[in-house]
Design a protein around this motif. Sequence first.
Motif, short mmCIF file in Angstrom:
data_model
loop_
_atom_site.label_atom_id
_atom_site.label_comp_id
_atom_site.label_asym_id
_atom_site.label_seq_id
_atom_site.Cartn_x
_atom_site.Cartn_y
_atom_site.Cartn_z
N ASP A 47 -0.07 -0.81 -4.64
CA ASP A 47 -1.51 -1.11 -4.70
C ASP A 47 -2.28 -0.15 -5.60
O ASP A 47 -3.33 -0.51 -6.14
N THR A 48 -1.80 1.08 -5.76
CA THR A 48 -2.55 2.06 -6.56
C THR A 48 -2.17 2.01 -8.03
O THR A 48 -2.72 2.76 -8.83
N ARG B 79 -5.28 -3.92 -2.71
CA ARG B 79 -6.25 -3.17 -1.92
C ARG B 79 -7.14 -2.30 -2.82
O ARG B 79 -8.31 -2.11 -2.56
N ARG B 80 -6.56 -1.82 -3.90
CA ARG B 80 -7.33 -1.01 -4.85
C ARG B 80 -8.61 -1.71 -5.28
O ARG B 80 -9.70 -1.16 -5.20
N ALA B 81 -8.46 -2.96 -5.70
CA ALA B 81 -9.63 -3.71 -6.15
C ALA B 81 -10.56 -4.00 -4.98
O ALA B 81 -11.77 -3.89 -5.08
N LEU B 82 -9.97 -4.36 -3.85
CA LEU B 82 -10.78 -4.64 -2.67
C LEU B 82 -11.65 -3.45 -2.33
O LEU B 82 -12.84 -3.57 -2.09
N LEU B 83 -11.01 -2.28 -2.30
CA LEU B 83 -11.74 -1.11 -1.84
C LEU B 83 -12.85 -0.73 -2.79
O LEU B 83 -13.93 -0.35 -2.37
N GLY C 235 -0.56 -4.11 3.09
CA GLY C 235 -1.19 -4.32 1.80
C GLY C 235 -2.28 -5.35 2.01
O GLY C 235 -2.53 -5.76 3.15
N SER C 236 -2.91 -5.79 0.94
CA SER C 236 -3.97 -6.79 1.14
C SER C 236 -3.41 -8.19 0.88
O SER C 236 -2.52 -8.64 1.58
N THR D 206 0.84 -1.20 0.00
CA THR D 206 0.00 0.00 0.00
C THR D 206 0.87 1.25 0.00
O THR D 206 1.60 1.52 0.97
N ALA E 100 -14.55 -2.68 -4.59
CA ALA E 100 -15.64 -3.63 -4.37
C ALA E 100 -16.33 -3.37 -3.04
O ALA E 100 -17.55 -3.47 -2.91
N PHE F 263 -16.76 -7.64 3.68
CA PHE F 263 -15.98 -7.74 2.47
C PHE F 263 -14.60 -8.32 2.74
O PHE F 263 -14.09 -9.15 1.98
N TYR F 264 -14.01 -7.90 3.86
CA TYR F 264 -12.66 -8.37 4.19
C TYR F 264 -12.65 -9.74 4.84
O TYR F 264 -11.58 -10.25 5.19
#
Lengths: 282, 282
Positions: free
Chosen positions: A95-96, B20-24, A121-122, A63, B26, A257-258
Amino acid sequence: MSLLSDQPPALPARDHLLTRRALLGAVALSALGTTAGEAAAPAMPNPGKQPTRIAMLVYPGFTLLDLVGPHTVFTGMMHTDIQLVWKSKSPVESDTGITIQSTATFDECPDDLDILFAPGGSLPTVELMDDAHVTDFLARKGERARWVTSVCTGSLLLGAAGLLKGYRATSHWVVRDVLAEMGARPVEARVVEDRNRITAGGVTAGIDFGLRLAAKLRGEEYAKALQLAYEYDPEPPFAAGSPRKAGEQVTRFVRDFYASYTTQARAAAQRAQIRLARETVK
Amino acid sequence: MSLLSDQPPALPARDHLLTRRALLGAVALSALGTTAGEAAAPAMPNPGKQPTRIAMLVYPGFTLLDLVGPHTVFTGMMHTDIQLVWKSKSPVESDTGITIQSTATFDECPDDLDILFAPGGSLPTVELMDDAHVTDFLARKGERARWVTSVCTGSLLLGAAGLLKGYRATSHWVVRDVLAEMGARPVEARVVEDRNRITAGGVTAGIDFGLRLAAKLRGEEYAKALQLAYEYDPEPPFAAGSPRKAGEQVTRFVRDFYASYTTQARAAAQRAQIRLARETVK
């Protein structure tokens, strides 16, 4: 030492190299220079002879804001050696979608760091928890670093490296409890400090964290000058920055969602715990 | 439309691309999907058919955090086309030394933008106020953009392009008054909105700004989900984020240090005003 005089140095005009970075370093130094004349026991900017050695981990999918908040504060501290560290010096996509370049490989990273830092990050972060190349690097540097630190889910990486066992720590709120699987004691707080471990909450907590650490390394007046220069006087548009404030509906959807992500993070943490226990027995 | 169902999509494991971009995106969509079922007049995520077109200026020496705060929020909005725009596609070194790559030249930048954005910086930004290539680009895109926006001293660039004449606006506190030289009405506030101009204060104000704009474009629930996902519940370590709070000594030194910078920014603003008046007469 001219930088410690109370006269701000003249600014050369039209110089691309003179960025805010240089300005801020000088701001902090000039403010401190005067403090030194007025206070009995002034904080000194980096009294040691060596620059403050900082290694910030980067990796595909990290991130970007987790890194850029503290990185911005650290570059304002002056007299630092900041490395962005990854396995190789290939470009690393955040991430962006913004890609940045690491500046040192794991092998090139200095020993005896003042600050070791891991951004979150995810899913890529969860995946890294099982990557021995990464956890070995963190464990090795973290054992000797003066401060072992993270923002957001970066603490999962520290945990997977065995660096949070027996420590109070935090993370992004959706996975904070997962830290317990790796022997840490999860704490609900923006920034958690336990001995030389400092972990911070999700994403935007990196600015709070960075300024707190700057105060430790350069003194409170120095950190305040940085906070004013970055005009850090936040006004969040909504009371929605934590589950307590965001209301049931918004919180439920973010948490739901998470859910799968949290499950995967927990499984990785359990695998790490088993591995760490095995290594201890050896 | 499956993305608007109230079931969060399953997360593929071990997928580097799922950041995270895609997660967010969604998260926000799934939260909104449910809101749509519950509220009488739900905010819709980007009801138009085209993606939200966003152009963010980058340039050598720009302040990275000015950009990354709002860029992070914008990438979380989903269904966007975000370009990092500069004269050429050469790598651009930011104020912290981190280099990023622009994604479009001025000529490649789409027309009819939803958001035109300018980040700030120190002397490089002042230098750009005299660069007709840059100010012409901003003026041309700004005339047609739905929202014309900036963080920190990015408002000096908007002003030099003639885009703030007759508008209330803000900037970093050390140069806020300089906006008056270009026909704007300086306002002491974190984020200032006047018709379709939104300008924000120094550096860290970009997160507040980004979330406010996300609420306009995607609705409040959407923006709240983003704020919670980014855990934006700030706890600044000191009361030092504005001149009112930082105390006389810290404020004096930051202001004194920036005195020469402020003087140069004022001179550039006066040159811009003369140039703009001449263009109006033509």
